[in-house]
Write an enzyme that holds these catalytic residues in place. Structure first.
Site, PDB file in Angstrom:
ATOM      1  N   ARG A  16      32.975  23.341  -0.602  1.00 52.37           N
ATOM      2  CA  ARG A  16      33.596  22.463  -1.588  1.00 52.37           C
ATOM      3  C   ARG A  16      32.914  21.093  -1.716  1.00 52.37           C
ATOM      4  O   ARG A  16      33.152  20.355  -2.651  1.00 52.37           O
ATOM      5  CB  ARG A  16      35.088  22.280  -1.262  1.00 52.37           C
ATOM      6  N   SER A 407       2.691 -25.550  -6.247  1.00 49.49           N
ATOM      7  CA  SER A 407       3.324 -24.510  -7.056  1.00 49.49           C
ATOM      8  C   SER A 407       2.281 -23.594  -7.674  1.00 49.49           C
ATOM      9  O   SER A 407       1.184 -24.039  -8.015  1.00 49.49           O
ATOM     10  CB  SER A 407       4.147 -25.151  -8.183  1.00 49.49           C
TER      11      SER A 407
END
Ligand code: UD1
Ligand code: CA
Length: 474
Positions: A16, A407
């Site tokens: 099941r 950056s």
């Protein structure tokens, strides 16, 4: 009282579940269903632990080798019923002392309930004891048939039950304790003359009762402990109950859980007092969280170590160490081998892998840091990429202490940036930068004056530029 033998029946197919995975290997809270049962049984310290396997036996045996290496596995080739499984489990040696039998698909049973049950059985010197439960919907379970003195007579399976018997709400939990020798003898008398043509372990009860043996049937306090998992709906129901138990345990141990219904903590996780867990958070595997740490909302940590006072916001981390007072997130992805030093920061939209960040160092925004060692007090500017992969191999980047990476730097590995060094924003760094130097690698800027006025005549940009030059003239 000592438990001689524990037998776990786990040979069923679990049809099941509709799954390629054997039923007992489905997981709840970081443990297989079978793992939950064995975890409870092991706390009774049986001298001899046996697991009957059948469907998917190779996978189940491999799993058992990991979670219960001392268990003996018994192979049941074809489903002959629970009685047949018990016969096989006891075939090689007759067991003296107490034998506990239970199923591998009842993950909610607690060690406490099993202990109480086995103690009751041993102290009463019963031939057999059955753990029963009162269910409001007993459909599918074996029913407990008692006589006028309330004594257990026998167990009848749903499929063999009369209409009247189906109205009995006391069910067989599938947990039994036996006197080993009496069980052995009774198993020999089982027949398959029943609706399913199987040998029912439950028939042993009637057989022993008819032989004048003393039998006990005890009703468990909390019937939910006996719930079995047969399909995915029951899997989710049992999972929710185990989640609630785990969360309750941690709340009672001093952890604040803001929303226990959306907080999923594996049974293998360890939390200290004064940890706070926000909604939508999952803590998996061997994760440990130290005092004062705040996790979530919506964070998933797998096999992580979070040290005291750290904060993790809206992030995912795997096999990562998060230092004391360090901050992570929001929207950070920390992959295996990440180590964040004390008071360090892995900020928004940062991905890290096999990288260590020193004490107080920061990667605040939009960066990828892979295969790197970063010293203490350094800052990695926004949108920096550790270019670790040349298409063939991965390479390492080393950044010293108190470094300032500008950056949008590309650090093309292998490369080293020395202590105190800087890189200029927008640089593509392919050569080592010595300590104290600034690495600049970008073309010089050239401004072509009035380009917009000539090439974009009449555009809003051109108008703005003209207005601006007019302003300047005034
Ligand atoms: C069984 C009981 C029933 C009880 C219920 C509790 C019997 C005949 N019935 O019914 O009274 O209310 O459990 O949940 O025992 N297994 C094997 N080999 C087999 C058959 C089963 O190892 O040949 C294992 C299964 O994997 C499972 C356990 O035994 O773990 C129980 O079998 P299952 O088919 O689920 O029995 P139920 O019909 O639920
Ligand atoms: Ca069952």
């Amino acid at each position: 009282m000592a438990l001689q033998t524990a037998i776990v029946l786990a040979a069923g197919e679990g049809t099941r579940m509709k799954s390629s995975l054997p039923k007992v290997l489905h997981e709840i809270a970081g443990r297989s269903l079978l793992g939950h049962v064995l975890h409870a049984v092991n706390q009774l310290q049986p001298n001899d632990l046996r697991v009957v396997v059948g469907a998917g036996s190779e996978e189940v045996i491999a799993h058992l080798a990991q979670i219960a290496p001392k268990a003996t596995t018994i192979f049941q080739e074809t489903r002959g019923g629970t009685g047949h499984a018990a016969q096989l489990a006891l075939a090689d040696k007759a067991s003296k002392g107490t034998v506990l039998i239970l199923a591998g698909d009842t993950p909610l049973l607690t060690a406490d309930s099993l202990k109480q049950f086995v103690d009751m059985h041993s102290q009463g010197k019963f031939a057999a004891s059955v753990l029963t439960a009162e269910h409001s919907d007993p459909t599918g379970y074996g029913r407990i048939i008692r006589d006028d003195n309330d004594e257990l007579l026998r167990i009848v399976e749903e499929k063999d039950a009369s209409e009247n018997e189906k109205y009995i709400f006391e069910i067989n939990s599938g947990v039994y304790a036996f006197d080993g020798e009496k069980l052995g003898a009774a198993l020999g008398k089982l027949t398959s003359s029943n609706a399913q043509g199987e040998l029912y372990l439950t028939d042993v009860i009637g057989i022993l009762k008819s032989a004048g043996e003393s039998i006990a049937a005890v009703v468990i306090e909390d019937f939910t402990e006996t719930l079995g998992v047969n399909d995915r709906v029951q899997l989710a129901e049992s999972a929710a109950m185990i989640r609630d138990r785990i969360n309750e345990h941690w709340m009672r141990s001093g952890v604040t859980i803001i929303d226990p219904t959306t907080t999923w903590i594996d049974s293998t996780v360890q939390l200290a007092q004064d940890v706070t867990v926000h909604p939508g958070t999952a803590l998996f595997g061997k994760t440990t969280v130290a005092s004062g740490a705040v996790i979530g909302p919506r964070s998933t940590l797998t096999d992580c170590e979070v040290k005291a006072g750290a904060q993790v916001l809206e992030s995912i981390a795997v096999e990562t160490v998060i230092g004391e007072g360090a901050t992570v997130g929001p929207f950070t992805y920390l992959r295996a081998g990440t180590q964040l030093g004390d008071l360090s920061k892995a900020g928004a939209f940062v991905e890290m892998k096999k990288a260590s960040l020193g004490t107080g160092s920061k990667v605040p925004h939009l960066s990828y840091v892979g295969d790197a060692t970063i010293g203490d007090g350094s800052n990695i500017g926004a949108a920096t990429i550790f270019v670790n992969y040349d298409g063939v191999e991965k390479h390492h980047t080393t950044i010293g202490d108190h470094v300032r990476i500008g950056s949008d730097t590309m650090l093309v590995a292998p490369v080293t940036v020395g202590d105190g060094a800087y890189t200029a924003a927008g640089s593509v760094i392919t050569e080592d930068v010595p300590a104290g130097a600034i690495g600049i690698s970008r073309s010089e800027q050239r401004n072509v004056l009035d380009w917009v006025l000539r090439k974009r005549k009449g555009s809003k940009s051109a108008q703005a530029a003209e207005a601006s030059s007019g302003k300047k003239k005034k």
